[in-house]
Design a protein around this motif. Structure first.
Motif, PDB file in Angstrom:
ATOM      1  N   ASP A 159      24.596 -25.341 -15.209  1.00 54.34           N
ATOM      2  CA  ASP A 159      24.255 -26.364 -16.201  1.00 54.34           C
ATOM      3  C   ASP A 159      24.323 -25.816 -17.624  1.00 54.34           C
ATOM      4  OD1 ASP A 159      23.881 -28.259 -14.242  1.00 54.34           O
ATOM      5  OD2 ASP A 159      21.690 -28.036 -14.180  1.00 54.34           O
ATOM      6  N   ALA A 160      24.086 -24.513 -17.751  1.00 57.95           N
ATOM      7  CA  ALA A 160      24.142 -23.868 -19.068  1.00 57.95           C
ATOM      8  C   ALA A 160      25.569 -23.494 -19.463  1.00 57.95           C
ATOM      9  CB  ALA A 160      23.252 -22.620 -19.076  1.00 57.95           C
ATOM     10  N   GLY A 161      26.539 -23.836 -18.610  1.00 61.31           N
ATOM     11  CA  GLY A 161      27.935 -23.562 -18.925  1.00 61.31           C
ATOM     12  C   GLY A 161      28.422 -22.203 -18.491  1.00 61.31           C
ATOM     13  N   ILE A 162      27.672 -21.550 -17.596  1.00 67.47           N
ATOM     14  CA  ILE A 162      28.033 -20.212 -17.121  1.00 67.47           C
ATOM     15  C   ILE A 162      28.749 -20.342 -15.788  1.00 67.47           C
ATOM     16  CG2 ILE A 162      27.180 -17.898 -16.575  1.00 67.47           C
ATOM     17  CD1 ILE A 162      26.629 -18.836 -19.445  1.00 67.47           C
ATOM     18  N   GLY A 163      29.907 -19.690 -15.666  1.00 68.71           N
ATOM     19  CA  GLY A 163      30.679 -19.812 -14.440  1.00 68.71           C
ATOM     20  C   GLY A 163      30.756 -18.552 -13.613  1.00 68.71           C
ATOM     21  N   GLN A 164      30.061 -17.491 -14.033  1.00 66.09           N
ATOM     22  CA  GLN A 164      30.221 -16.196 -13.369  1.00 66.09           C
ATOM     23  C   GLN A 164      28.882 -15.479 -13.260  1.00 66.09           C
ATOM     24  OE1 GLN A 164      33.782 -14.162 -14.617  1.00 66.09           O
ATOM     25  NE2 GLN A 164      32.776 -12.168 -14.486  1.00 66.09           N
ATOM     26  N   VAL A 165      28.581 -14.964 -12.059  1.00 66.34           N
ATOM     27  CA  VAL A 165      27.322 -14.274 -11.812  1.00 66.34           C
ATOM     28  C   VAL A 165      27.563 -13.109 -10.871  1.00 66.34           C
ATOM     29  CG1 VAL A 165      26.725 -15.781  -9.864  1.00 66.34           C
ATOM     30  CG2 VAL A 165      24.905 -14.559 -11.078  1.00 66.34           C
ATOM     31  N   THR A 166      26.816 -12.045 -11.088  1.00 65.06           N
ATOM     32  CA  THR A 166      26.776 -10.925 -10.145  1.00 65.06           C
ATOM     33  C   THR A 166      25.402 -10.904  -9.506  1.00 65.06           C
ATOM     34  OG1 THR A 166      28.346  -9.610 -11.433  1.00 65.06           O
ATOM     35  CG2 THR A 166      26.947  -8.429  -9.875  1.00 65.06           C
ATOM     36  N   VAL A 167      25.381 -10.909  -8.178  1.00 67.27           N
ATOM     37  CA  VAL A 167      24.124 -10.961  -7.443  1.00 67.27           C
ATOM     38  C   VAL A 167      23.892  -9.631  -6.736  1.00 67.27           C
ATOM     39  CG1 VAL A 167      22.764 -12.145  -5.681  1.00 67.27           C
ATOM     40  CG2 VAL A 167      24.409 -13.442  -7.078  1.00 67.27           C
ATOM     41  N   HIS A 168      22.826  -8.938  -7.134  1.00 66.70           N
ATOM     42  CA  HIS A 168      22.384  -7.754  -6.398  1.00 66.70           C
ATOM     43  C   HIS A 168      21.687  -8.264  -5.143  1.00 66.70           C
ATOM     44  CE1 HIS A 168      20.385  -3.508  -6.617  1.00 66.70           C
ATOM     45  NE2 HIS A 168      20.536  -3.916  -5.368  1.00 66.70           N
ATOM     46  N   ALA A 169      22.236  -7.920  -3.979  1.00 65.91           N
ATOM     47  CA  ALA A 169      21.836  -8.559  -2.725  1.00 65.91           C
ATOM     48  C   ALA A 169      20.521  -8.020  -2.163  1.00 65.91           C
ATOM     49  CB  ALA A 169      22.950  -8.410  -1.699  1.00 65.91           C
ATOM     50  N   ARG A 170      19.576  -7.743  -3.045  1.00 67.30           N
ATOM     51  CA  ARG A 170      18.224  -7.323  -2.652  1.00 67.30           C
ATOM     52  C   ARG A 170      17.212  -8.098  -3.476  1.00 67.30           C
ATOM     53  NH1 ARG A 170      20.338  -1.829  -2.838  1.00 67.30           N
ATOM     54  NH2 ARG A 170      20.034  -0.742  -0.855  1.00 67.30           N
TER      55      ARG A 170
END
Length: 329
Positions: A159-170
């Motif tokens: 919703d904030a216009g961000i299309g990319q994320v990195t998720v630390h899987a912990r």
């Protein structure tokens, strides 16, 4: 909404490690991998006058600036400063669990404040002038249910216009675990991150946490859009970066082998020494270059001991290389 295509493989932002000398070294090994700065607090840039923290050389491109903070206006101003310096991406830290970060109300503690995260990202996007703004987060903190909080956070991010994320899987445990323990003790949940990608097919999702080889990264790339590699890229850089361009990006690798990588650092080292710097400020990032290879121990010992001596210069690096050659022969 732009996506940084280099994020198919990236090296994690790591405090006290991924400085400009580390990035110069990693760039010798790979031209395509996205490199990150250490986390820089927005307050240090906006209120502290610490603009030197934004220094980087064009030869390091592409580089992403990671910001820490929780004041939307301040983050917006810091983003604009980073964009003006030429960073390829500006990233918001929503995953660091350190006590110092918690006390400043940013990092992983922001996962408990998704409304604030959305406001911060909106301000950063407005200030970025089209340069990609991204986020790095955990799957949750403390007793949160990741299957609930992570999708909500990513929806707000979009919703904030961000299309990319990195998720630390912990998860990050803000109570009861130290920052070091938070890197290892909370169990990894790769399946959850893979499922999140299926739930949000329109987002570019990269996965981070415990990924220790290029083979493992390629396996994850069959489920998600990108992989961020952390500590192993520092301790055994050649293992994951020396062939990254060909195996991950389908491009030519820029450096043939470890010895060539060491020698290609000579011009950077000479410039640093000429500017009054010390050899060890650069070579401390190179100690893992020969990890797992014959001569690795001799390389580390010779380089670390030699670099600590007054007046240490290029001869110290060449001497360390000679020890590797002797053992290998």
């Amino acid at each position: 909404m732009q996506i940084n295509q280099h994020a198919r493989l990236s090296t994690a932002p790591m405090m006290d490690w991924t400085d400009r000398h580390c990035r110069a070294f990693h760039r010798v090994l790979t031209r395509r991998t996205l490199l990150y700065t250490e986390m820089v607090t927005a307050a240090a840039l906006v209120r502290g006058g610490a603009e030197h923290l934004l220094d980087f050389d064009a030869s390091e491109d592409p580089v992403a600036l990671q910001l820490g903070g929780s004041d939307p206006a301040e983050l917006g101003r810091a983003t604009a400063m980073g964009v003006a310096r030429g960073y390829a991406e500006v990233n918001l830290n929503v995953g660091c669990p350190s006590d110092r970060v918690q006390s400043g109300c940013f990092g992983a503690v922001l996962m408990e404040r998704p409304d604030l995260v959305e406001r911060c990202l909106s301000a950063m996007t407005a200030a970025a002038g089209g340069v990609p703004v991204t986020m790095k987060c955990r799957i949750g903190v403390d007793d949160q249910d990741p299957e609930v909080v992570l999708p909500d956070l990513l929806a707000r991010m979009a919703d904030a216009g961000i299309g990319q994320v990195t998720v630390h899987a912990r998860k990050a445990w803000l109570q009861g675990l130290s920052p070091k323990e938070n890197r290892d003790i909370p169990p990894l949940d790769y399946d959850l991150v893979h499922a999140i990608k299926r739930q949000f097919p329109g987002l570019s999702i990269a996965i981070n946490g415990g990924i220790a080889s290029l083979d493992a990264a390629l396996e994850h790339l069959s489920h998600v859009d990108g992989v961020m590699i952390g500590r192993v890229a520092y301790h055994d850089p050649a293992a994951v970066l020396l062939r990254a361009d060909s195996r991950v990006f389908g491009a030519d690798d820029p450096c043939p082998d470890r010895e060539a990588a060491a020698l290609r650092m000579v011009p950077h080292i000479e410039r640093h020494l000429a500017a009054g710097g010390k050899l060890g400020q650069v070579t401390r990032h190179m100690l893992g270059l020969f990890a797992g290879m014959p001569g690795a121990r001799a390389w580390r010992r010779s380089l670390s001991e030699g670099a600590s001596r007054p007046g240490a210069g290029i001869d110290t690096l060449l001497d360390a290389l000679s020890h590797v050659r002797q053992v290998a022969a």
